[in-house]
Each structure stands twice: as structure tokens, then as C-alpha cells.
Design an enzyme around this catalytic site. Structure first.
Site, PDB file in Angstrom:
ATOM      1  N   SER A  58       4.851 -29.182 -16.855  1.00 28.67           N
ATOM      2  CA  SER A  58       4.869 -29.479 -18.289  1.00 28.67           C
ATOM      3  C   SER A  58       5.939 -30.525 -18.553  1.00 28.67           C
ATOM      4  O   SER A  58       6.930 -30.615 -17.812  1.00 28.67           O
ATOM      5  CB  SER A  58       5.180 -28.214 -19.100  1.00 28.67           C
ATOM      6  OG  SER A  58       5.467 -28.531 -20.459  1.00 28.67           O
ATOM      7  N   TYR A  70      11.169 -20.945 -19.750  1.00 27.71           N
ATOM      8  CA  TYR A  70      10.000 -21.765 -19.451  1.00 27.71           C
ATOM      9  C   TYR A  70      10.397 -23.113 -18.864  1.00 27.71           C
ATOM     10  O   TYR A  70       9.886 -23.525 -17.818  1.00 27.71           O
ATOM     11  CB  TYR A  70       9.196 -21.963 -20.731  1.00 27.71           C
ATOM     12  CG  TYR A  70       7.929 -22.763 -20.564  1.00 27.71           C
ATOM     13  CD1 TYR A  70       6.796 -22.186 -19.997  1.00 27.71           C
ATOM     14  CD2 TYR A  70       7.849 -24.088 -20.988  1.00 27.71           C
ATOM     15  CE1 TYR A  70       5.627 -22.906 -19.864  1.00 27.71           C
ATOM     16  CE2 TYR A  70       6.681 -24.813 -20.860  1.00 27.71           C
ATOM     17  CZ  TYR A  70       5.575 -24.222 -20.292  1.00 27.71           C
ATOM     18  OH  TYR A  70       4.413 -24.944 -20.156  1.00 27.71           O
TER      19      TYR A  70
END
Length: 265
Positions: free
Chosen positions: A144, A157
Site C-alpha cells: 500500500s 498497518y
């Protein structure tokens, strides 16, 4: 510039797609099916996988929780039992929870490390020996743009995604002489069940179908980093090269009064 062998002949390609039941994974499975690939589709959701596989021409449901090391071993043995080898492994499985310093939760940290990072390692532990033996194949790791640099509310994350980017870079360096391709996929905001939980604006939001097409196009071009939507990701990539004095000032300005992550897969 092509960093990997270009994947242009899709017909009968043997693809193990992990994280296939919803979102980008489901969209990618559908598009690869249209291209004529044979697929093993893995995710934790048995019912969704069975439904999806039943709608495709050349797909088999292979339920899997990648946090379980032995389950991954058994699943990969099933892949080899069916095909004898594998041409493309897409590691799409991931989880996400917002986390700030005032909401730090060690259990949620461990959960995201287990799924996003350890699960990937479980797959590699089984797949790398076979890919080296084949002297061919391709690994696509979905990270990401949240892994580019440290962002607010992304204490678990972001680090897992940063680790995946680093991992993909290291794999590429070592596997290129063995004719094994490696790509890292860094999405911005994509409309998926995961991102629909977000309560903050998501700039340049794209559909899962568009994201899947971007991945396929990147693999066809032999790209190492596949990032999209570029109107958004190019800005974040620029932040990677800023010195800390400018970077911290820019992030504070971007997130002022928002207290939300800049990016999320």
C-alpha cells in the site's frame, strides 16, 4: 523500464490468487479468468470463494487462512498436485484497523502483523524453493502507499506495508538472476468492503475493477512497482524523498484537523 519478464501470454497461466474473495482480489480473479488463466483462489471465506469459483471458467476454490503455517503448506501442496508448478502468485490477503497513539492495541497490532506480514512469509517459505527449481514464475505482493512513510493513525498497518515493500525489493534483487519476477503493488484508495468502513474523504477513489486492470497492465509491462491511481500515488511517492524537516511539516499540514490516515489500500 521493464524490471521483470513481461507477462503477456495469459492463456493457461497457472495463478494462485490469495485474498480472492472480495474487493480487488475478486475483481482480479474475474479479469484473469477472462484472459484464460487457470486459478487457485484462496481466502478465509469458504462460501464466497465457492460462489466465485463457480462463476468462473477455470477456477478452483482453495480456502486458506494464511496466518496458519501448516495450512499454507497443505494449500501449496494442493497447487503443485494440480499443476506441478505455478506461474504467478498474487499475495492479496490483508487486514486494516486504524490505530493512533491514544488507541494503541497490542492485540490488533499482532493481528495485522500476522495477516499482512507473517502470512506472506508463510507463502514464501513454501513457494520459493519451487520457483527457484523452476527458474521461472512471478510473485506479486500487494502492499500500500501507506507503507511509503510513517502516517498518522497507521501505527500497525503502515509498518506491515512498509515491511512488504522492503521484502519485495530484497526478493527482486535475489530472484532476478533466477528468472523469477517480483512486483510490489501499492494501491491508493480503492472502493472495497475494507475502505467502505472509512469515515474520512478518500481522494481519487477508484473501483476494484480499475485497480485489477492496473495490476494486470503493470504485470504485462514488467513493472516492479505497480501503483495507482497515479494522480494520487505520484504525490505520495514524492513525499518519500523529502528530508524529515519538510516531510513532517507536509504530513502535519495534510492531516491537520482530520486525524486520519493519508492512504489506505
Amino acid at each position: 523500464m521493464a524490471f521483470n519478464p513481461k507477462l503477456t501470454q495469459w492463456d493457461n497461466k497457472r495463478v494462485w490468487l490469495i485474498g480472492a474473495s472480495t474487493g480487488i482480489g475478486e475483481a482480479l480473479a474475474r479479469q484473469l479468468d477472462q484472459l484464460g488463466c487457470r486459478q487457485m483462489l484462496s481466502a478465509r471465506s469458504t462460501d464466497k470463494l465457492a460462489t466465485l469459483a463457480g462463476e468462473l471458467r477455470h477456477a478452483t476454490a482453495l480456502p486458506l487462512d494464511i496466518t496458519q503455517q501448516n495450512a499454507v503448506k497443505i494449500a501449496f501442496e494442493s497447487v503443485l498436485g494440480a499443476w506441478g508448478g505455478v506461474d504467478l502468485i498474487v499475495l492479496m490477503a490483508g487486514t486494516y484497523s486504524e490505530m493512533s497513539v491514544t488507541e494503541f492495541n497490542l492485540e490488533k497490532v499482532r493481528q495485522q502483523i500476522d495477516v499482512n506480514l507473517n502470512g506472506t512469509m508463510h507463502v514464501l517459505a513454501n513457494a520459493l524453493p519451487k520457483l527457484l527449481e523452476q527458474q521461472s514464475g512471478h510473485i506479486a505482493i500487494v502492499s500500500s502507499v501507506a507503507g511509503y512513510r510513517g502516517l498518522p493513525n497507521s501505527l500497525a498497518y503502515g509498518p506491515t506495508k512498509a515491511a512488504l515493500i522492503n521484502l519485495a525489493e530484497a526478493l527482486h534483487v535475489e530472484l532476478q538472476p533466477h528468472h523469477v519476477g517480483v512486483s510490489v503493488v501499492n494501491p491508493g484508495f480503492v472502493d472495497t468492503p475494507l475502505t467502505r468502513k472509512n469515515t474520512f474523504p478518500m481522494p481519487f477513489l477508484i473501483t476494484a475493477e480499475k485497480a485489477a486492470q492496473e495490476i494486470i497492465t503493470g504485470l504485462e509491462k514488467g513493472e516492479f512497482e505497480i501503483h495507482f491511481p497515479k494522480a494520487f500515488t505520484r504525490t505520495l511517492r514524492t513525499l518519500r524523498i523529502l528530508p524529515y524537516s519538510l516531510y513532517f511539516a507536509a504530513v502535519r499540514k495534510m492531516t491537520a484537523n482530520k486525524n486520519k490516515p493519508v492512504a489506505e489500500q
